[in-house]
Scaffold this active site. Structure first.
Site, PDB file in Angstrom:
ATOM      1  CD  GLU A  87       4.666  88.343 -64.756  1.00 62.05           C
ATOM      2  OE1 GLU A  87       3.709  88.827 -65.368  1.00 62.05           O
ATOM      3  OE2 GLU A  87       5.255  87.322 -65.164  1.00 62.05           O
ATOM      4  CD  GLN A 143       8.157  84.398 -70.193  1.00 60.26           C
ATOM      5  OE1 GLN A 143       7.057  83.898 -70.041  1.00 60.26           O
ATOM      6  NE2 GLN A 143       8.352  85.706 -70.116  1.00 60.26           N
ATOM      7  CB  THR A 144      14.162  84.816 -68.002  1.00 54.91           C
ATOM      8  OG1 THR A 144      12.987  85.421 -67.502  1.00 54.91           O
ATOM      9  CG2 THR A 144      15.180  85.881 -68.300  1.00 54.91           C
ATOM     10  NE  ARG A 162      17.911 108.844 -33.233  1.00 54.64           N
ATOM     11  CZ  ARG A 162      18.997 108.326 -32.686  1.00 54.64           C
ATOM     12  NH1 ARG A 162      18.889 107.380 -31.770  1.00 54.64           N
ATOM     13  NH2 ARG A 162      20.193 108.718 -33.056  1.00 54.64           N
ATOM     14  CB  THR A 216      13.813  93.141 -62.794  1.00 59.70           C
ATOM     15  OG1 THR A 216      14.586  94.233 -62.308  1.00 59.70           O
ATOM     16  CG2 THR A 216      14.413  92.622 -64.082  1.00 59.70           C
TER      17      THR A 216
END
Length: 652
Positions: free
Chosen positions: A412, A137-138, A299, A410
């Site tokens: 969807e 798509q992009t 720790r 980024t």
């Protein structure tokens, strides 16, 4: 000391039944059993080993991913796994691969957009992996703005370009390609087409198509296991029946015909994909939190008493950064569970031609995708910092997890673009109240706008902040007042689009407020149901309060500037938050154990179940190829001449 549980003292302190919490986290006993079985199957099979990933070259890494995907498919067939079991097995293999796009985008899109005839042809092939699909798509110049794609599909196609689809670069044989449909000289907008891109005989790229991989991406192994691709078309011809025709057809004569199937059904697929992304956010965040929590309990630094330093998890600064992330992982889990219900509800309504809840469902899934992915990406990085210098090692599991996860902000839909869509919907909802249109679903609270505009917060002492109705109303008031303020300011512009552009930062903040309200509301709703298990509901109530009060603390400016609460009430919220951290502290390790992650899936020396961190960190260091020789490659060419020269200089 192998075989010793170094975190046993932590586990013995917990005040709830961990096994019952595992079932709540999984969603049901059945879901837990499937997950548990699949995670162990993967963890116990050396073919799925992944601890060497960061040392492989890109080509080796990619080939190794292909091997694992093929082996996983072989296992799925051999063991006759159900669709749910196969999905969980792929999840626990924990390696981004072309199969993610095939099953997560290509197949759902075919189902959503294909006619019965097209489904009969393509789905059996896709289900048997006899074709491998991706989703193109992009474009180079267009990502989020799908309506403006420049790729065209006509009876005389032009040269077009696509970028980024996962699985495209080297593996996929077919793609769902988006292009502007042009027939008889008229542009009918963006449609999906099935395009074969490689030969099914020898996998060669078909004539007229150029395809490649887009190159190395962020992180070592991470998303570099995926062949995101670039594709160039030059006068490609495909049969007319490869236009996905559920919603519209082109006749043999080239006439464009709308089908009687409503176009709104396309939103069903979008809700499905975004719900999956929200659930993925809870998976990724819980994984990072599990690593950081276990390591914080192992720790020890400073504050020595009787020669023993303090566990870092006992420091309030550590708790105030870690426990809100733990609460967020559970919050995202439950809102993801609710989205599962919403998807079913929307699908049933669409089937009955009821589109009344669609705009609201679209807005809330867009917004929840945005804020959960942003919070998760930030949360993973915070967990890395919480692990100090060792968090920066690939063997901590956190750098790789971060690099694999951040693209979710980024893909969807870019997160800010999605929030602006939510803002449009909120402003529209406010403006329609005058005409008496009743808001639905997650915006139903807007129907009580008059009350929310006049309401004052009833908190008088810190414990009042544990009252769900007080918390919920504070979030409703903040959101409603921010949306109304945006609508008011917008109405002062003669050109609405110009106003929207000018006020977009404030609109984004209003959208965030609304989405955070949804998460708080769904967490509270979850707690109103029956939750079995000794002490389980009590722990979840504490986490719900932490999520809400930490969000209030972080966005204090909103709550104060809208006069939702007073500075004194804000101070009481902070007091209550500190008290909650102290109450969660004895249960922290057990709360991350409830995620039921195997050491294989976590892929982290710092997050080992047994807490035996340091001997394993030491052993891991020696496995690095850099340590194959004591004298490094390049010594004779570059170090020795330098040292000899310095020795000569020192004699002068």
């Amino acid at each position: 000391m192998e075989g010793v549980d170094h975190l046993a003292h932590e586990r013995n302190r917990s005040q709830f039944d961990v096994n019952d919490m595992k079932i709540v986290w999984a969603g049901s006993r059945e879901a837990f059993e499937v997950s548990d079985r699949m995670s162990r199957l993967v963890a116990n099979d050396p073919a799925f080993r992944k601890d060497n990933r960061v040392h492989l070259t890109r080509k080796e890494l990619f080939k190794n991913t292909l091997r694992k995907a093929a082996y996983a498919w072989k296992k799925i067939i051999e063991l006759k796994l159900s669709e749910e079991e196969a999905g969980r097995l792929r999840f626990f293999v924990d390696e981004p691969a072309y199969t993610d796009l095939h099953w997560g985008m290509f197949v759902p899109f075919l189902k959503g957009q294909g006619t019965e005839e097209q489904l009969q042809k393509w789905l059996p092939l896709a289900y048997k992996m006899q074709i491998i699909g991706c989703y193109a798509q992009t474009e180079l110049g267009h990502g989020s703005n799908v309506q403006w794609l420049e790729t065209t599909a006509t009876f005389d196609p032009k040269t077009d370009e696509f970028w980024w689809p996962g699985g495209l670069g080297k593996v996929s044989t077919h793609a769902v390609v988006f292009a502007r449909l042009i027939t008889n000289g008229r542009d009918y907008g963006v449609h999906g087409f099935i395009v074969q891109i490689r030969s099914l005989d020898d996998h060669s790229v078909l004539p007229g198509i150029t395809i490649g991989d887009i190159g190395v991406k962020f992180g070592n192994g991470a998303y570099n296991t995926m062949d995101n691709g670039v594709m160039h078309f030059d006068h490609i011809r495909i049969p007319r029946n490869q236009l996905l025709m559920r919603f519209s057809q082109v006749t043999r004569e080239g006439k464009y015909v709308q089908s009687d199937v409503p176009r709104q059904l396309v939103y069903g697929t979008m809700v499905y994909v975004r719900k999956t992304i929200v659930i993925d956010a809870s998976n990724a965040l819980s994984r990072a939190v599990c690593i950081a929590t276990r390591y914080s309990a192992v720790r020890r630094q400073f504050g020595s008493q009787d020669g023993v330093e303090t566990q870092v998890i006992n420091y309030k600064t550590q708790q105030s950064r870690l426990f809100p992330l733990l609460a967020s992982a559970y919050a995202f889990r439950f809102v993801g569970e609710w989205l599962q219900w919403l998807y079913t509800d929307v699908t049933q309504r669409l089937a009955a031609n009821d589109f009344s809840t669609l705009p609201e469902a679209h807005a809330c899934t867009a917004g929840l995708k945005s804020i959960t992915t942003a919070a998760t990406a930030d949360g993973i990085e915070e967990c890395r910092k919480l692990c100090g210098g060792h968090g920066y090692l690939c063997s901590s599991g956190l750098p790789e997890l971060f690099a694999v996860y951040v693209p979710a902000c980024t893909y969807e839909g870019d997160n800010v673009v999605l929030l602006l869509q939510v803002a449009r919907f909120l402003v529209k909802t406010v403006s329609q109240l005058v005409s008496g249109k009743k808001p639905v679903g997650t915006t139903a609270y807007m129907g009580r706008l008059q009350h929310l505009m006049e309401s004052t917060c009833k908190v008088q002492k810190a414990e009042d902040w544990l009252n769900p109705s007080i918390v919920l109303e504070a979030f409703e008031v903040r959101s409603a007042r921010m949306s109304v303020e945006c609508a008011k300011r917008l109405s002062q512009f003669t050109n609405q689009e110009e106003g929207f552009h000018e006020l977009s930062p404030s609109l984004v903040e209003a959208a965030v407020a609304h989405c955070q309200l949804i998460i708080v509301a769904k967490f509270i709703e979850k707690l109103q149901g029956d939750i079995p298990g000794n002490g389980v509901k009590d722990q979840l109530q504490k986490l719900c309060s932490i999520y809400a009060l930490f969000t209030l603390h972080k966005h204090l400016g909103d709550f104060l500037s809208t006069s939702t609460i007073t500075p004194k009430q804000a101070s009481l919220a902070d007091d209550q938050l500190r008290s909650l951290y102290a109450q969660v502290r004895p249960n922290a390790v057990a709360l991350v154990d409830a995620f039921n992650y195997t050491d294989h899936y976590l892929g982290s020396i710092l997050g080992r179940y047994d807490g035996n961190v340091y001997p394993n960190l030491y052993d891991e260091a020696w496995k690095d190829p850099m340590n194959d020789t004591a004298v490094p490659d390049g010594y004779h060419e570059y170090i020795k001449p330098l040292l000899k020269q310095q020795l000569r200089n020192s004699r002068l």
